[in-house]
Motif scaffolding. Structure first.
Motif, mmCIF file in Angstrom:
data_model
loop_
_atom_site.group_PDB
_atom_site.id
_atom_site.type_symbol
_atom_site.label_atom_id
_atom_site.label_comp_id
_atom_site.label_asym_id
_atom_site.label_seq_id
_atom_site.Cartn_x
_atom_site.Cartn_y
_atom_site.Cartn_z
ATOM 1 N N GLY A 61 0.795 -1.218 0.000
ATOM 2 C CA GLY A 61 0.000 0.000 0.000
ATOM 3 C C GLY A 61 0.820 1.257 0.000
ATOM 4 O O GLY A 61 1.929 1.285 0.509
ATOM 5 N N HIS A 62 0.278 2.263 -0.630
ATOM 6 C CA HIS A 62 0.723 3.638 -0.471
ATOM 7 C C HIS A 62 -0.446 4.251 0.276
ATOM 8 O O HIS A 62 -1.329 4.860 -0.287
ATOM 9 N N VAL A 63 -0.459 3.976 1.548
ATOM 10 C CA VAL A 63 -1.667 4.003 2.350
ATOM 11 C C VAL A 63 -2.064 5.374 2.908
ATOM 12 O O VAL A 63 -3.041 5.464 3.634
ATOM 13 N N GLY A 64 -1.368 6.403 2.546
ATOM 14 C CA GLY A 64 -1.718 7.724 3.068
ATOM 15 C C GLY A 64 -3.109 8.165 2.676
ATOM 16 O O GLY A 64 -3.726 8.995 3.345
ATOM 17 N N ASP A 65 -3.637 7.578 1.607
ATOM 18 C CA ASP A 65 -4.985 7.917 1.158
ATOM 19 C C ASP A 65 -5.980 6.791 1.431
ATOM 20 O O ASP A 65 -7.117 6.843 0.994
ATOM 21 N N GLY A 66 -5.541 5.731 2.141
ATOM 22 C CA GLY A 66 -6.433 4.618 2.462
ATOM 23 C C GLY A 66 -6.465 3.531 1.407
ATOM 24 O O GLY A 66 -7.220 2.565 1.523
ATOM 25 N N ASN A 67 -5.664 3.660 0.372
ATOM 26 C CA ASN A 67 -5.644 2.697 -0.739
ATOM 27 C C ASN A 67 -4.583 1.629 -0.483
ATOM 28 O O ASN A 67 -3.461 1.949 -0.127
ATOM 29 N N PHE A 68 -4.983 0.365 -0.642
ATOM 30 C CA PHE A 68 -3.989 -0.705 -0.584
ATOM 31 C C PHE A 68 -4.331 -1.775 -1.605
ATOM 32 O O PHE A 68 -5.451 -1.870 -2.091
ATOM 33 N N HIS A 69 -3.310 -2.559 -1.931
ATOM 34 C CA HIS A 69 -3.405 -3.547 -2.996
ATOM 35 C C HIS A 69 -3.118 -4.935 -2.439
ATOM 36 O O HIS A 69 -2.296 -5.086 -1.538
ATOM 37 N N VAL A 70 -3.773 -5.919 -3.013
ATOM 38 C CA VAL A 70 -3.474 -7.316 -2.756
ATOM 39 C C VAL A 70 -3.078 -7.906 -4.104
ATOM 40 O O VAL A 70 -3.773 -7.698 -5.098
ATOM 41 N N VAL A 71 -1.955 -8.604 -4.133
ATOM 42 C CA VAL A 71 -1.542 -9.290 -5.358
ATOM 43 C C VAL A 71 -1.679 -10.785 -5.104
ATOM 44 O O VAL A 71 -0.884 -11.372 -4.360
ATOM 45 N N PHE A 72 -2.707 -11.385 -5.693
ATOM 46 C CA PHE A 72 -2.863 -12.829 -5.593
ATOM 47 C C PHE A 72 -1.851 -13.456 -6.543
ATOM 48 O O PHE A 72 -1.842 -13.158 -7.739
ATOM 49 N N VAL A 73 -0.963 -14.278 -6.004
ATOM 50 C CA VAL A 73 0.071 -14.939 -6.805
ATOM 51 C C VAL A 73 -0.411 -16.366 -7.029
ATOM 52 O O VAL A 73 -0.358 -17.203 -6.120
ATOM 53 N N LEU A 74 -0.887 -16.613 -8.240
ATOM 54 C CA LEU A 74 -1.616 -17.844 -8.545
ATOM 55 C C LEU A 74 -0.905 -18.682 -9.598
ATOM 56 O O LEU A 74 -0.139 -18.147 -10.408
ATOM 57 N N PRO A 75 -1.192 -19.983 -9.627
ATOM 58 C CA PRO A 75 -0.575 -20.830 -10.643
ATOM 59 C C PRO A 75 -0.950 -20.352 -12.044
ATOM 60 O O PRO A 75 -2.089 -19.950 -12.287
ATOM 61 N N ALA A 76 0.019 -20.420 -12.944
ATOM 62 C CA ALA A 76 -0.220 -20.040 -14.331
ATOM 63 C C ALA A 76 -0.655 -21.256 -15.138
ATOM 64 O O ALA A 76 -0.410 -22.406 -14.738
ATOM 65 N N THR A 77 -1.292 -20.993 -16.264
ATOM 66 C CA THR A 77 -1.607 -22.061 -17.200
ATOM 67 C C THR A 77 -0.298 -22.675 -17.695
ATOM 68 O O THR A 77 0.771 -22.102 -17.515
ATOM 69 N N GLU A 78 -0.391 -23.824 -18.326
ATOM 70 C CA GLU A 78 0.805 -24.526 -18.793
ATOM 71 C C GLU A 78 1.672 -23.656 -19.702
ATOM 72 O O GLU A 78 2.901 -23.691 -19.625
ATOM 73 N N ASP A 79 1.026 -22.870 -20.557
ATOM 74 C CA ASP A 79 1.802 -22.012 -21.464
ATOM 75 C C ASP A 79 2.227 -20.705 -20.809
ATOM 76 O O ASP A 79 2.890 -19.876 -21.421
#
Length: 159
Positions: A61-79
C-alpha cells in the motif's frame, strides 16, 4: 526528485517481487480504498482472510490515502499466459469479494485506482446506488450513443 523516483520504482517493483514468491505464477492484483481511520482494521482483517485461505497474496500500500493492494500470486496455465483455473483462483475470487464487501461496509470504495472495468462492475450499484447508476448510464449513452467506447465496462448493461 531523487527520493520520489526511488519510491515510484519501489512501488512498481512490488508486483514483480510478489511474483518472485512462486515459480510459474501469474499475479492478479486488486485494490480497495477505505477511510484512513479504518485502514489498519481493513488490512488486518484482509491479512487474516489471506492466511486462513492459505493463498500467496502479499498486501502492498501507499496508504496515506487509504488505498492498498493485494496481489494474488496464482498458478499459471501450462503455457504461462494466464492464471490457471482451479481452487486457488476460486479462493482468490472469494477473498476479493470479501475484501470489496469489507471496504464498502467501512465507507470505502471497491477500487482506489485500478479501475472498475469488468471485474468490479458488479459492485458499482452497491457502492453508488441505483439512482446514481441510472444517471451514469444516461451520461454514457449521451456521450457514446453507439456504445463503442469501452463497451460492457464500468456501467452494467441494465443501466
Amino acid at each position: 526528485e531523487g527520493e520520489r523516483a526511488r519510491l515510484w520504482a519501489a512501488r512498481h517493483g512490488a508486483y514483480y517481487a510478489a511474483l518472485a514468491l512462486r515459480k510459474n505464477a501469474k499475479g492478479w492484483p486488486t485494490d480497495v480504498c477505505v477511510p484512513v481511520s479504518r485502514l489498519a482494521e481493513c488490512v488486518d482483517e484482509t491479512a487474516a482472510d489471506i492466511a486462513a485461505a492459505g493463498v500467496v497474496a502479499p498486501i502492498v500500500g501507499h496508504v496515506g490515502d487509504g488505498n492498498f493492494h493485494v496481489v494474488f500470486v496464482l498458478p499459471a496455465t501450462e503455457d504461462g499466459s494466464a492464471v490457471a483455473p482451479g481452487p486457488e483462483l476460486e479462493a482468490a475470487m472469494a477473498l476479493n469479494d470479501r475484501l470489496v464487501e469489507r471496504a464498502l461496509a467501512m465507507g470505502g470504495t471497491c477500487t482506489g485506482e485500478h479501475g472498475v472495468g469488468i471485474g468490479k462492475m458488479k459492485w458499482m450499484e452497491k457502492q453508488h446506488g441505483e439512482g446514481a447508476m441510472r444517471y451514469m448510464g444516461l451520461i454514457k449513452k449521451a456521450l457514446d450513443p453507439l456504445g463503442i467506447m469501452n463497451p460492457g465496462k464500468i456501467i452494467p448493461a441494465k443501466f
